[in-house]
Design a protein around this motif. Sequence first.
Motif, PDB file in Angstrom:
ATOM      1  N   PRO A 139      -5.819   9.203  -4.374  1.00  0.00           N
ATOM      2  CA  PRO A 139      -7.256   9.274  -4.101  1.00  0.00           C
ATOM      3  C   PRO A 139      -7.958  10.276  -5.009  1.00  0.00           C
ATOM      4  CG  PRO A 139      -6.034  10.489  -2.442  1.00  0.00           C
ATOM      5  CD  PRO A 139      -5.010   9.783  -3.297  1.00  0.00           C
ATOM      6  N   TYR A 156      -0.962   4.799  -6.017  1.00  0.00           N
ATOM      7  CA  TYR A 156      -2.385   5.110  -6.052  1.00  0.00           C
ATOM      8  C   TYR A 156      -2.662   6.507  -5.485  1.00  0.00           C
ATOM      9  CZ  TYR A 156      -7.301   5.123  -4.711  1.00  0.00           C
ATOM     10  OH  TYR A 156      -8.619   5.474  -4.546  1.00  0.00           O
ATOM     11  N   TRP A 164      -5.769   8.592   1.806  1.00  0.00           N
ATOM     12  CA  TRP A 164      -6.839   8.194   0.889  1.00  0.00           C
ATOM     13  C   TRP A 164      -7.989   9.189   0.932  1.00  0.00           C
ATOM     14  CZ3 TRP A 164     -11.818   5.750   1.760  1.00  0.00           C
ATOM     15  CH2 TRP A 164     -12.370   5.157   0.611  1.00  0.00           C
ATOM     16  N   CYS A 165      -8.172   9.823   2.110  1.00  0.00           N
ATOM     17  CA  CYS A 165      -9.216  10.834   2.287  1.00  0.00           C
ATOM     18  C   CYS A 165      -8.691  12.248   2.024  1.00  0.00           C
ATOM     19  CB  CYS A 165      -9.798  10.756   3.695  1.00  0.00           C
ATOM     20  SG  CYS A 165     -10.677   9.214   4.033  1.00  0.00           S
ATOM     21  N   ARG A 181     -12.621  13.240  -2.424  1.00  0.00           N
ATOM     22  CA  ARG A 181     -12.864  12.330  -1.303  1.00  0.00           C
ATOM     23  C   ARG A 181     -12.516  13.000   0.026  1.00  0.00           C
ATOM     24  NH1 ARG A 181     -10.349   7.798  -2.961  1.00  0.00           N
ATOM     25  NH2 ARG A 181     -12.278   6.915  -3.754  1.00  0.00           N
ATOM     26  N   GLN A 214       0.825  -1.204   0.000  1.00  0.00           N
ATOM     27  CA  GLN A 214       0.000   0.000   0.000  1.00  0.00           C
ATOM     28  C   GLN A 214       0.863   1.260   0.000  1.00  0.00           C
ATOM     29  OE1 GLN A 214      -2.475   0.588   3.515  1.00  0.00           O
ATOM     30  NE2 GLN A 214      -4.196   1.148   2.224  1.00  0.00           N
ATOM     31  N   PRO A 225      -2.179   5.644   5.584  1.00  0.00           N
ATOM     32  CA  PRO A 225      -2.783   5.412   4.265  1.00  0.00           C
ATOM     33  C   PRO A 225      -4.262   5.804   4.204  1.00  0.00           C
ATOM     34  CG  PRO A 225      -1.450   3.527   4.904  1.00  0.00           C
ATOM     35  CD  PRO A 225      -1.560   4.417   6.114  1.00  0.00           C
TER      36      PRO A 225
END
Length: 267
Positions: A131, A129, A171-172, A135, A124, A167
Amino acid sequence: MFTMDTVSAYIAIGIVAGFLAGLLGVGGGSVLVPALVWAFELAVLPEQWVFRLALGTSMATILFTSVSSVRSHHLHGAVRWDVVKNFIPGILLGTLFGTFLARHVSSNFLVGFFALFMGSVSFQMISEYKPKPGRLLPGKWGQFSVATFIGTASSLVAVGGGALTVPFLAWCNVPIKKAIGTASAMGFPIAVGGTIGFVFNGWTAPGLPVGSLGFVYLPALLFTVVASVLVAPLGAKAAHVLPADLLKKVFAVVLFVIAVNMVRGLL
């Protein structure tokens, strides 16, 4: 059980764990647990309790490293205290449940779960990646649910929660340095619930070594805490100078190597 070699090992472990706690907001448990397993085997502690003693001692160490680390991050304005407040109830509930599970499952399961946990976190952290721009963090109940999961998983493998919290916050769309600082603040409530749980669940365990308080081995705790508390602020300062993306990738490689070595030990 108590030699200059083991004392030196505890101090070295504390230095590394303390620096990583400040640097990445991870509490240091991801390094503490496998390192303490090695040190306890060096000290010839009872084999059947080595991994649980490493888990409990790691949790107790995080009580101190998290305070030292979060103070430095707070001074840099990098802690989202509103998020910390929403996470605390779920974290306490999850950590108590996780330590109960740790007492009643096999050592091989714990080692395997720890290795899988570290491997997944490594993947991860090293992935590219990103987001979605819109988000945001969920509401209070959503944060409570996430915190309960993080608390359970973190106490089961005795990490400070940063390996999951950083993480999730990223991600947010929480900026990475604030995610690291906020995760460091999560370490204390996780360590409180986890330490209480490991002491309670190990209180009646037969054959624990002298110096144990449940599943917390006090001689190791003393030396790792002294070293880690002194070094954690240096890691926190470095986190606000060095490029965070590079640091995450380097740490991801370290976690992956640890996970592979623990799987090899099982096999």
